[in-house]
Design an enzyme around this catalytic site. Sequence first.
Site, short mmCIF file in Angstrom:
data_model
loop_
_atom_site.label_atom_id
_atom_site.label_comp_id
_atom_site.label_asym_id
_atom_site.label_seq_id
_atom_site.Cartn_x
_atom_site.Cartn_y
_atom_site.Cartn_z
N LYS A 150 11.73 -10.44 39.12
CA LYS A 150 11.83 -11.49 39.97
C LYS A 150 11.10 -11.32 41.37
O LYS A 150 11.20 -10.23 41.73
CB LYS A 150 13.42 -11.95 40.31
CG LYS A 150 14.26 -10.80 40.90
CD LYS A 150 15.69 -11.37 40.83
CE LYS A 150 16.81 -10.11 40.97
NZ LYS A 150 18.09 -10.28 40.62
N ARG A 183 20.11 -23.50 37.65
CA ARG A 183 19.92 -23.56 38.95
C ARG A 183 18.89 -24.30 39.48
O ARG A 183 17.48 -24.33 38.73
CB ARG A 183 19.54 -21.86 39.45
CG ARG A 183 19.75 -21.69 40.75
CD ARG A 183 19.19 -20.16 40.98
NE ARG A 183 20.12 -19.41 40.48
CZ ARG A 183 19.81 -17.88 40.21
NH1 ARG A 183 18.73 -17.54 39.99
NH2 ARG A 183 20.65 -17.31 39.73
N CYS A 204 23.77 -10.04 44.09
CA CYS A 204 23.61 -11.41 44.47
C CYS A 204 24.03 -11.90 45.78
O CYS A 204 23.32 -12.69 46.47
CB CYS A 204 24.05 -12.32 43.32
SG CYS A 204 23.10 -12.16 41.67
N CYS A 238 29.60 -13.59 45.32
CA CYS A 238 28.61 -13.77 44.18
C CYS A 238 29.62 -14.68 43.32
O CYS A 238 30.97 -14.63 43.32
CB CYS A 238 28.10 -12.91 43.57
SG CYS A 238 28.95 -11.92 42.68
N LYS A 247 11.42 -12.43 45.51
CA LYS A 247 12.33 -13.40 46.53
C LYS A 247 11.32 -13.47 47.84
O LYS A 247 11.37 -12.26 48.57
CB LYS A 247 13.65 -13.07 46.54
CG LYS A 247 14.15 -12.96 45.49
CD LYS A 247 15.74 -12.56 45.50
CE LYS A 247 16.74 -12.64 44.17
NZ LYS A 247 18.07 -12.14 44.33
N ARG A 261 11.05 -16.97 43.32
CA ARG A 261 12.07 -17.81 43.20
C ARG A 261 12.35 -18.94 44.43
O ARG A 261 11.16 -18.92 45.00
CB ARG A 261 13.40 -17.02 43.26
CG ARG A 261 13.51 -15.86 42.30
CD ARG A 261 14.04 -16.43 40.86
NE ARG A 261 14.23 -15.20 39.92
CZ ARG A 261 15.27 -14.64 39.54
NH1 ARG A 261 16.63 -15.11 40.25
NH2 ARG A 261 15.35 -14.18 38.60
N CYS A 268 29.01 -6.98 40.28
CA CYS A 268 28.31 -6.20 39.66
C CYS A 268 27.10 -5.68 40.66
O CYS A 268 27.00 -6.09 41.84
CB CYS A 268 27.61 -6.32 38.27
SG CYS A 268 25.98 -7.24 38.87
N CYS A 310 29.44 -15.29 34.88
CA CYS A 310 28.09 -14.38 34.80
C CYS A 310 28.11 -13.44 33.96
O CYS A 310 29.36 -12.79 33.68
CB CYS A 310 28.07 -13.62 36.28
SG CYS A 310 26.68 -12.54 36.38
S1 SF4 Z 1 25.98 -9.58 41.53
FE1 SF4 Z 1 26.39 -9.42 39.63
S2 SF4 Z 1 28.24 -10.28 38.92
FE2 SF4 Z 1 27.63 -11.10 40.64
S3 SF4 Z 1 26.46 -13.14 40.25
FE3 SF4 Z 1 24.80 -11.50 40.51
S4 SF4 Z 1 24.73 -10.58 38.46
FE4 SF4 Z 1 26.56 -11.78 38.45
#
Ligand code: SF4
Length: 1444
Positions: A1074, A940, A1344, A1295, A1076, A1009, A1340, A1301
């Site tokens: 983290k 990144r 993100c 995401c 942000k 970040r 998940c 991931c």
């Molecule tokens: S939300 Fe969870 S699954 Fe989606 S990119 Fe972030 S860590 Fe990975």
Amino acid sequence: MSTAISSVARIAFLASDIIVDSQPTPPATSAFAEKYNALLATSSRRPTVLSVPLAGDPGSSLLRNASGTGLVSFTAASSSQTVIRLVLHAAELSSLALVLHLAVTDDLSDVLLLRSAVPFFLISHTPQEAHDNAVLASRLARTEKKAVVHVFVQGEIGEVREIAEDDVQPLLLAEKLSSVKANGSTNGHSANGANGHTNGVNGTSPSPHSPANDLFTAYESAALSTLSCTHRPCLPLAKTGASEPHTVIFTLGKVPDVEMEGVSFVSVGLLTPLPPSRLLDAAPPSATRVIILEQLHHWNTKWTPLYLDVIDAIHQRQSDPRPHVQSVYFTHPDQITAPSVLKLIQTASSAPSTTPINLGSVSPSPALDAPHVPKHESSYTKILSHLFDERLEISNSPSLVPAQGAVATSPEYALGRVRGQLDQRAELIRSIQELMELKEVDEELHKLLSQWLLVKDDAAKSRALSKQVITALEASKLSNRLVDRILALRAHFPARSRWIIGSDAWSYDLGSSGLHHTIASGLDINILVLDTLPYTSRNSADPHRRKQDVGLYAMNHGDVYVASIAVYSSYAQVLQAFVEADRHKGPSIVLAYLPYQSEESTALEVLKETKLAVDAGYWPLYRWDPVKEQEGKEPFTLDSDAVKNDLQQFLDRQNHLSQLVRSKPQFATELVSSLGENVKEARRRKAQQAYDELLVALDAPPLLVLYASDGGTGEKYAKKLANRGKARGLSATIGTLDSRSIDDLAQEEYVVFVTSVAGQGEPPQNGRTLFKALNAAANRGEKPFSKLRFSVFGLGDSHYWPRPEDAHYYNKPCKDLDARLEQLGGQRFADLGLGDDQDADGPETGYKVWEPLIWKTFGVDSVEVQEAEPDPITNEHIKAASGFLRGTIAEGLEDTSTGALAASDTQLTKFHGIYQQDDRDIRDERQAQGVEPAYSFMIRVRMPGGVCTPDQWLQMDQIADEHGCGTFKITTRATFQFHGVIKRHLKPSIQAINKALLDTLAACGDVNRNVICSAIPTLSKLHKQVYDFAKLTSAHLLPRTTAYHEIWLDKKMVAGEAVKDFEPLYGEFYLPRKFKIAVAVPPTNDVDIFANDLGFIAIVDDHGDLAGFNVTVGGGMGVTHGNKKTYPRLADVIGFCTVEQGPIVAEKVMLTQRDNGNRQERKNARLKYTIDRMGLDVFKAEVESRLGYKLAPARPYTFDRNVDDYGWATGENGEHHVMLYIENGRIQDEPGRDFKTGLREIAKVHKGTFRLTANQHLMLSDIAAEDVPEIKRLLAKYKLDNLSHSALRLSSSACVSFPTCGLAMAESERYLPVLVDKVEKMCEENGLRNDSIVMRMTGCPNGCARPYVAEVAFVGKAPGSYAMLLGGGYYGQRLNKIYREAVSEPEILAILGPMIKRYALERLEGERFGDFVIRAGYIAPTTSGKEWYDRMGGEGEYREVAAA
Ligand code: SF4
Ligand SMILES: Cc1cc2nc3c(=O)[nH]c(=O)nc-3n(C[C@H](O)[C@H](O)[C@H](O)COP(=O)(O)O)c2cc1C
């Protein structure tokens, strides 16, 4: 009662030595095969039964399998495709002892193509006839060693008297019976005169020894043998009706069930050989009218073979007058009724016999439909059309079928066509050269012609010039045959890219198929062979058949360009291969992988299958360019990254591969699988050694702790148990469940199993193999664990699947395991322990009860542990011990024995902007192969404010191609992310990023970040000020460690160890988690300011200048499913600061978090929890005390949206900006949407900047008015200007999730577009196409894509299952809430359908969806993070009751 197919299949089975059965297109199955399978159970015969796919080449298969002795039968439902493939091999097939049983429904047009290609052609109309003729055909083929076509009508069910099984073989082998022996009356029908006249009848006397007569005699002999066994005659022509008819009707197909005065019907049972004498017998001199009635849907020549035979026979009759002969087609049996036949007789008398009459609606020579091209296959054809455009010529295009017949798609046909075209072009060139020698040709024309000759092979130039040459020739007054000739050949002026496209069926039969001729032709032609067999079905499809490797075959020809490609693995390589193939002056063959089960297979399935195949080496990606070899270069390029990934020995292997390729045609799968074996073996040895060492050191009974864990909690408990065991003097070993086999376990004495749950009651990944093995052993009734004593501890969540009917998923694997081990003979030494995330202390509650039972068994429960038990290693330890983020990263990069880094280093590389990942699509497969996961890294970039220059864009584009997976992504933190970077590419990638004046430092990890800011287009001055602020703040909070430069940029520390790093802000522990920061410019909240730990809301003064910021603190998204200690939280506004104060305010907020954040529990470490724990006021006071002053009161501001403003806008400085929609931020080329190429082309001419947004879209900014047209042109060319999506799509975001991931539990980026397709339809149906609804998805709960502020969101729980949330604020001002804890797609659609409809009907003026669902009573509003779980599950009638 029986069907014709089952009777024929029975005879084929009993009579043949080898059967080749044609498979219909799946999911249909072969009706013949069903019978064969049934017979295998009852019959003592065991013929070899082979199957050939519909797309395969049965002719080649038959040729290959015919052994010379015995009988071969082919069984198939007739189709034009099958027939054509048989016709192509007819000459070779004719001399085999072969019966081709072809089932037809109501159309004989296709099978009749075979009629003149084989010695014998029989037709059966009823199941009984089909049975008898099958016997006859088998006998005939067996005795004559010739091919017999047996066509029979399927569908009808009837009484069939079958020949006994034991009689079949004796009949086939019995001595030939002579027809003469049977008293001149073959087949028992001397009485009615239809048969039995072997000598001249009605004046004709065929030569007894003509080939046709010999064949007929053979037929009669076989018919006689059959009769002797079945006691039923098989008739070549069966006559019914009047004995002195005035009208004779020959029928091929359905026999009319009518009786008419003076009319006789002759049903044709033998079409070849049919001596004229037989036909004349059937049409006596009394007949004045003969009608040939045939059941045909289409016929491509004017007259049918039977008509011609009858006419021919009648012309041999010397008597006059001859009868009127009329050909008639019909399509449906219903057309043959008494009235219709009567009418036919009347019409036939008056109609001219030169024109066939057609009873059906179908014309005699109707156009064939172009065959359907499966939709997936267009992935490749689209790329071809895109690349070669007008130049593309698909020489066997399905569109040729209507005009040229079905054979137009065969390789031979295409080759013939191309050869003709190339000959004509050569003639064109010759004619032009001759013309140029003529004096009459003026200078202008001469010049044009010579120019064309120079560029004739250049695609664009030859086309461009051709128009001029033709115009000049037409305009010239030259009258010469050469000019006429040239103009007649004008179509050949432009150079073309000629392609033949075919299926992998061709590659089964290289030697005899047209493919071989094409490869060997030396012509400039390209062949694209599509292989569609999915990797996972490769074994079940046809395990015994091995495809010949067309690639290697072609390479051995020396002059052939060969490539193996897979569009879903590497788009860039596909383009490269196509372009190179086109350029190659000679045959090129491109093998393209496109695995799909059916038309309905989703792109995702195709993608996964492709990955498995490419990764396993089953489908290696490579290119072989013989021209390079002539130039002294390496002709072979291996393009499969995954294969490269596996071994540092890649280069060795590459050489090995090319040598191999040169010497003998066998490679790939063997090579790759042996690689897997080696690694597995090495690992096993290492493990065994370590294990042995441990055993030596022991004297107490050893304790083996085995765990299965996806997320690490189970592993943590297993390690804890092992450590505590060691501290009590036990010899404890630890491993994953899958590190042991049943045999290993059978040798163990004490084993503790710890397993969590993944998916719906399923065991975690690293335990699945053992679980399967245990189940299998239990099913076999084995009891291998007589020695084993065990105890099991499970980690689950009683609320993960909250519905009462899903309650059995709770801790299922451990319960199953406990029962299984006992069943297999193991002895439980301590009862099953259950940990539940829902307990007050999570799994710890259950663990505390269970652990003492273990120590009791070992007698160490009273042991006082003197030394403190070793702490588990946490991220805090790793950070502190890392030497300011160095760890052993540098050493790890040098280690080529693995694609991974050491576990602790993977935590540290995050601070450097690098995440280790592995391809999760193929994890299982690789594990099964015994190779390590397909490791690669995500990189990144740190790019404050999301702004970059066109040059930087170009370099990012190149990095993605050279080091990544060929695509890159705009992230929700408005920066670039590369995926699929393998370890040895890490350093070059970081160096390339550095060269572009960007870095990756602190893009991930427990630090501040990437600082993001609004991408406002109109307020140019303000954007500049805000952007500068973002950059400044980012720089101010950057870690100071030199490790980054040292490791990645090879900048050595000046005085080695003497110079110590110093982190003035972070210290050696860095932050707890983290951090942000975002900067928003109202009224746009495109950065979702309240979702960030720290936010600055720009406040503008009266001059439109930036006056300062309202400061927000404590926003954050991540939660853990079911863990109520975790929740999303929106930031609070705590005051106002000036621009100058801003970076210091940021610093103080961050330091307050650094010192107060929870370092014990990472799940509770974000600033949001710190604030809730400390209280907002206390936190604010702490910040202010560090600042030394109080923040000013917050100033008013208004937000009204958090989505991007798409399309063109003009800034206050007159410059132009355009916001582009990039679905989920993925920059890639797809068929028809070459966004990556398009943006590259734009970057080459764009003079302004690129702005990436936190919604993952892209703005081209600062475009001068004069440059707008060019940018617009490029946008249009690459379809980047398409904003005609629904407002729902434009407001959606996902995401990354699978496959890269590591935390992903469900699909997101690859699935959301599919879901939007469906929800979008609902919106459109309700008139909401242009109403924006913010919909987000993550794989998940980490969140993100900021799902918890969306109006509707889906958060992955397990594959295909999501938590559904409702009620977020349209501009990110309110959290949503869980509405349903687990929904699948059908449930999502069932919920959203009525909800969207109600919204359309009942919403108030301007009311947003998120507000509506609250007002309408679906869900309660969430007023603070802590209350997020309150009233979840819907309101009132929409409430769903959870399991108790
Ligand atoms: S939300 Fe969870 S699954 Fe989606 S990119 Fe972030 S860590 Fe990975
Ligand atoms: C994708 C997923 C699915 C889960 N499914 C279940 C389940 O079906 N039954 C259950 O009891 N717990 C389930 N859980 C809860 C986990 O078993 C529990 O959180 C455990 O502590 C996780 O351990 P791990 O980190 O070792 O994987 C699930 C968790 C996840 C992430």
